[in-house]
Scaffold this motif. Sequence first.
Motif, PDB file in Angstrom:
ATOM      1  N   VAL A 177       1.144  -0.937   0.654  1.00  0.00           N
ATOM      2  CA  VAL A 177       0.055  -0.184   0.215  1.00  0.00           C
ATOM      3  C   VAL A 177       0.776   1.566   0.059  1.00  0.00           C
ATOM      4  N   THR A 178       1.629   1.748   0.714  1.00  0.00           N
ATOM      5  CA  THR A 178       2.993   2.414   1.303  1.00  0.00           C
ATOM      6  C   THR A 178       4.004   2.690  -0.570  1.00  0.00           C
ATOM      7  N   HIS A 179       3.726   1.990  -1.129  1.00  0.00           N
ATOM      8  CA  HIS A 179       4.062   1.539  -2.409  1.00  0.00           C
ATOM      9  C   HIS A 179       3.731   2.731  -3.476  1.00  0.00           C
ATOM     10  N   GLY A 182       2.823   5.931  -3.155  1.00  0.00           N
ATOM     11  CA  GLY A 182       3.893   7.129  -3.776  1.00  0.00           C
ATOM     12  C   GLY A 182       4.599   7.142  -2.579  1.00  0.00           C
ATOM     13  N   GLY A 183       4.622   6.470  -1.073  1.00  0.00           N
ATOM     14  CA  GLY A 183       5.493   6.929  -0.039  1.00  0.00           C
ATOM     15  C   GLY A 183       6.742   6.909  -0.530  1.00  0.00           C
ATOM     16  N   GLU A 184       7.579   7.674   0.069  1.00  0.00           N
ATOM     17  CA  GLU A 184       8.894   7.433   0.127  1.00  0.00           C
ATOM     18  C   GLU A 184       9.601   6.892   0.862  1.00  0.00           C
ATOM     19  N   ASN A 185       8.925   6.370   1.925  1.00  0.00           N
ATOM     20  CA  ASN A 185      10.087   5.703   3.280  1.00  0.00           C
ATOM     21  C   ASN A 185       8.748   4.361   3.499  1.00  0.00           C
ATOM     22  N   TYR A 186       9.381   3.669   3.834  1.00  0.00           N
ATOM     23  CA  TYR A 186       8.739   1.906   4.994  1.00  0.00           C
ATOM     24  C   TYR A 186       9.732   1.998   5.580  1.00  0.00           C
ATOM     25  N   VAL A 187       8.442   2.414   7.434  1.00  0.00           N
ATOM     26  CA  VAL A 187       8.714   2.440   8.384  1.00  0.00           C
ATOM     27  C   VAL A 187       8.859   0.878   9.366  1.00  0.00           C
ATOM     28  N   CYS A 188       9.917   0.391   9.395  1.00  0.00           N
ATOM     29  CA  CYS A 188       9.274  -0.449  11.271  1.00  0.00           C
ATOM     30  C   CYS A 188       9.961   0.411  12.770  1.00  0.00           C
ATOM     31  N   TRP A 189       8.169  -0.500  13.424  1.00  0.00           N
ATOM     32  CA  TRP A 189       8.959  -0.054  14.458  1.00  0.00           C
ATOM     33  C   TRP A 189       8.661  -0.782  15.680  1.00  0.00           C
ATOM     34  N   GLY A 190       9.375  -1.435  16.314  1.00  0.00           N
ATOM     35  CA  GLY A 190       9.446  -2.872  16.637  1.00  0.00           C
ATOM     36  C   GLY A 190       8.993  -2.156  17.843  1.00  0.00           C
ATOM     37  N   GLY A 191       7.485  -2.288  18.566  1.00  0.00           N
ATOM     38  CA  GLY A 191       7.391  -1.969  19.333  1.00  0.00           C
ATOM     39  C   GLY A 191       6.885  -3.562  20.876  1.00  0.00           C
TER      40      GLY A 191
END
Length: 436
Positions: A177-179, A182-191
């Motif tokens: 979905v991010t792609h 047109g998202g410029e980054n993808y974040v991994c937030w390991g809560g």
Amino acid sequence: MTTDFFAGIEPVRYAGPDSTDPLTFRYYDKDRMVAGRRMEDHLRFSIAYWHSFTWPGTDPFGGETLLRPWMSGADPMTLARQKADVAFRMFELLDAPYFAFHDRDVAPEGESLSGSIANLNAIADIFEAKMETAKVRLLWGTSNLFSHRRFMSGAATNPDPEVFSYACGLVKAALDVTHRLGGENYVCWGGREGYETLLNTNIGQELDQLGCFLSMLVDYKHKIGFAGPILIEPKPKEPTKHQYDFDVATVYGFLQRYDLLGDVKVNIEQNHAVLAGHSFDHEVRLAYATDIFGSIDINRGDDLLGWDTDQFGMNVPEITLLMHEILKHGGFKTGGLNFDAKIRRQSIDPADPLIAHVASMDACARGLLAAEKMLEDRALEGPLADRYAGWKTPEAKAILAGERSLEQVAEAALSLDPQPRSGRQEYLEGVLNRYV
């Protein structure tokens, strides 16, 4: 009507430093040229979907205080569509260039993994349609791998491989979905990628799992042609005792071990830096020094509380040092200043989230302008260069280049009598205060 939540509020405009209207910008003049770029292009503000439209105002001792009309009372997908309408209206009022989201904040959990993915894609269809006529673009997307009880022992680091696989399914969908948007980054937030007790934890096993997880994500990113970096957001603790992405240094070592340095950068947050025992400035400088700087969550914590309060960034001297480093290194590449911040649970009026963003955007603009002037004057760079000037001599360069042995350096030292020089800390603190 939900779509009338901000009724009567006009779009925020620049009014100059003399304005006392909290819904006008005093310093953020988006078209003003700063260090060769428009201010908007330097700051790259992003509105966080989760805190702005999903957090209900709870804390460990109390229930919801932000009784928003899209949070309850109807079918979850209907509420999600209403929330999207409100969100894009807020983006418009703030003239925001970017936004960011977690999958579960924009779309509800389904009865199965397939159902959750279908819900996410249905809301992504709405986003895609709205973005055709809206200014706002996607800074980054991510997947919530921490709220559901299945992730109580982590996602990528979970002892159950089925949970690991489920997390892979969610992350793939969120990156897709991010792609698509047109998202410029993808974040991994390991809560919850960490541990509460070592009595039931195999650290080496879990690190290998996390390395495998990220390696697969990087491979998939290249397969679909996603050009932006994967970002890891360092955090030392809370809710767990220890997390595997403790700080920038820890992340750098992890990326080096699993050969991920070329594709993965860091998304740095002030409160996480403080919880790790560092300053915000330290984490940013170290990220640049190790070439893993990516993006910023521009919020802050409460110095009297030892947990993540996610308040709006208002500390102009601290922000000035942040912008000084970013400008010194040529500005953001794909990252930006994302407002991973929430209004206080007592700030219940519809105008309050707008006022909070405006005030923080102005603080960032002030910091940017001060940083520009400091760099022009070499206010900090000049003294710093002077302090390390000795390492620019041919002999010192030869030492650093590995062209001298320990014996040779020790022999040369016999004719030396080095004397200490002042570090001038108080002078430099005064210099910073002159600009802010």
